[in-house]
Design a protein around this motif. Structure first.
Motif, PDB file in Angstrom:
ATOM      1  N   GLY A  22       0.867  -1.185   0.036  1.00 43.31           N
ATOM      2  CA  GLY A  22       0.044  -0.019   0.083  1.00 43.31           C
ATOM      3  C   GLY A  22       0.802   1.152  -0.059  1.00 43.31           C
TER       4      GLY A  22
ATOM      5  N   ASP B 189       0.944   5.509   0.517  1.00 41.89           N
ATOM      6  CA  ASP B 189       0.149   6.838   0.792  1.00 41.89           C
ATOM      7  C   ASP B 189       0.772   7.999   1.004  1.00 41.89           C
ATOM      8  OD1 ASP B 189      -2.390   8.148   1.726  1.00 41.89           O
ATOM      9  OD2 ASP B 189      -1.311   8.355   3.576  1.00 41.89           O
TER      10      ASP B 189
ATOM     11  N   CYS C 101      -2.585   1.951  -4.586  1.00 40.79           N
ATOM     12  CA  CYS C 101      -2.524   3.257  -4.225  1.00 40.79           C
ATOM     13  C   CYS C 101      -3.664   4.097  -3.608  1.00 40.79           C
ATOM     14  CB  CYS C 101      -2.120   4.088  -5.582  1.00 40.79           C
ATOM     15  SG  CYS C 101      -0.744   3.156  -6.631  1.00 40.79           S
ATOM     16  N   ASP C 102      -3.392   5.070  -3.095  1.00 44.64           N
ATOM     17  CA  ASP C 102      -4.586   5.870  -2.410  1.00 44.64           C
ATOM     18  C   ASP C 102      -4.940   7.025  -3.564  1.00 44.64           C
ATOM     19  OD1 ASP C 102      -6.224   7.126  -0.842  1.00 44.64           O
ATOM     20  OD2 ASP C 102      -4.858   7.611   0.988  1.00 44.64           O
TER      21      ASP C 102
ATOM     22  N   CYS D 172      -7.340   2.583  -5.246  1.00 47.94           N
ATOM     23  CA  CYS D 172      -8.490   2.661  -4.242  1.00 47.94           C
ATOM     24  C   CYS D 172      -8.308   3.714  -3.600  1.00 47.94           C
ATOM     25  CB  CYS D 172      -8.136   1.322  -3.397  1.00 47.94           C
ATOM     26  SG  CYS D 172      -9.341   1.253  -2.024  1.00 47.94           S
TER      27      CYS D 172
ATOM     28  N   THR E  25      -3.340   0.095   2.127  1.00 48.10           N
ATOM     29  CA  THR E  25      -3.485   1.662   2.156  1.00 48.10           C
ATOM     30  C   THR E  25      -3.688   2.261   3.460  1.00 48.10           C
ATOM     31  OG1 THR E  25      -4.292   1.859  -0.010  1.00 48.10           O
ATOM     32  CG2 THR E  25      -4.958   3.305   1.510  1.00 48.10           C
ATOM     33  N   ARG E  26      -4.475   1.409   4.511  1.00 48.22           N
ATOM     34  CA  ARG E  26      -4.457   1.829   5.696  1.00 48.22           C
ATOM     35  C   ARG E  26      -3.265   1.769   6.450  1.00 48.22           C
ATOM     36  NH1 ARG E  26      -6.333   0.437  11.112  1.00 48.22           N
ATOM     37  NH2 ARG E  26      -5.723  -1.825  10.523  1.00 48.22           N
TER      38      ARG E  26
ATOM     39  N   HIS F 268      -1.061   4.773   5.435  1.00 49.27           N
ATOM     40  CA  HIS F 268      -1.386   5.955   5.910  1.00 49.27           C
ATOM     41  C   HIS F 268      -1.180   6.022   7.585  1.00 49.27           C
ATOM     42  CE1 HIS F 268      -4.124   9.482   6.087  1.00 49.27           C
ATOM     43  NE2 HIS F 268      -4.348   9.151   7.475  1.00 49.27           N
TER      44      HIS F 268
END
Length: 234
Positions: free
Chosen positions: A41, A43, A108-109, A136, A208-209, A212
């Motif tokens: 992920g 961010d 990717c965010d 996403c 992604t979470r 972040h």
DNA sequence: GCGACAG
DNA sequence: ATCTTGTCGC
């Protein structure tokens, strides 16, 4: 995974948009590797003009953090809807360069092809890396969709004048959907399935979470968080 | 001119 | 994205 360097500092917004129109035809739509062994992920957070990019590699399908990288750099391009890539890609590449292993898929965010010129940040990064990517995003940039069923897993196509460019996907019952689209070397069906498999509990998928979280708290605290979690899960 | 608009 | 506290609900 070869990670190139880029320099957008001299680009005008008009030049950036023109480059997007030129690069868009390079995007490849095909199924993602199935199943992937790893999913990363990505961010980027920005504070006081300094961008912090974080990438976290998770094993799949068990979703454990196995590697990560962080990079910081001054932002050199303004935020303009449709041109996010020119703001976030330079520092994102620096974070990816820190990784010692190449993830099978990069999440990717932001958008992939669900973009007015089919060149969201996920697609742009995928083309630069020649690596599978998906987008996403937490909200919609382009395309329209009907009401999404309230149950987890329900989705509606994102439509742009008859062309399906992504999906509004419900990852948690009764919670606002996420916007999934292919980046590069991915297709919508496999992107939706991967995002759903990566989001067993929260609205945002784990890759992604966690990216972040890493961008927000820094490596030291993130490492402590991961180790604490490893204890609980065994 | 007006509204929309990833992060 | 960022600025910021408490608060409603499962």
């Amino acid at each position: 995974m070869h990670v190139p360097a880029v320099d957008f500092s001299a680009y005008t917004p008009q030049q950036a948009a023109e480059e997007q129109r030129q690069l868009a035809c390079r995007a490849v739509l095909c199924p993602l590797p199935h199943p992937p062994a790893t999913v990363a992920g990505l961010d980027v957070g920005i504070r006081n003009g300094i961008a912090c990019a974080a990438v976290v590699v998770l094993s799949y399908p068990d979703l454990r953090a196995v590697a990560w990288g962080v990079a910081r750099a001054p932002v050199s391009f303004p935020y303009i809807p449709g041109l996010l890539a020119y703001r976030e890609i330079p520092v994102a590449l620096a974070a990816l360069r820190q990784l010692d292993i190449a993830p099978d898929v990069l999440m990717c965010d932001g958008q992939g092809i669900a973009h007015p010129r089919r060149m969201g940040i996920a697609t742009h990064l995928g083309i630069l890396l020649d690596h599978p990517t998906i987008g996403c995003a937490k909200s919609r940039l382009w395309g329209t969709h009907g009401p999404v069923g309230q149950a987890r897993g329900e989705w509606q196509p994102l439509d742009d004048h008859g062309e399906t460019i992504g999906a509004a996907l419900r990852t948690r019952a009764g919670v606002k959907p996420v916007y999934v689209s292919p980046g590069h070397r991915a297709d919508l069906d496999s992107a939706i399935r991967l995002v759903l498999a990566c989001a067993p509990r929260y609205r945002l998928p784990e890759p992604t979470r966690l990216a972040h979280l890493l961008a927000a708290v820094g490596e030291a605290e993130f490492m402590a968080w991961v180790k604490r979690k490893e204890m609980k899960r065994g």
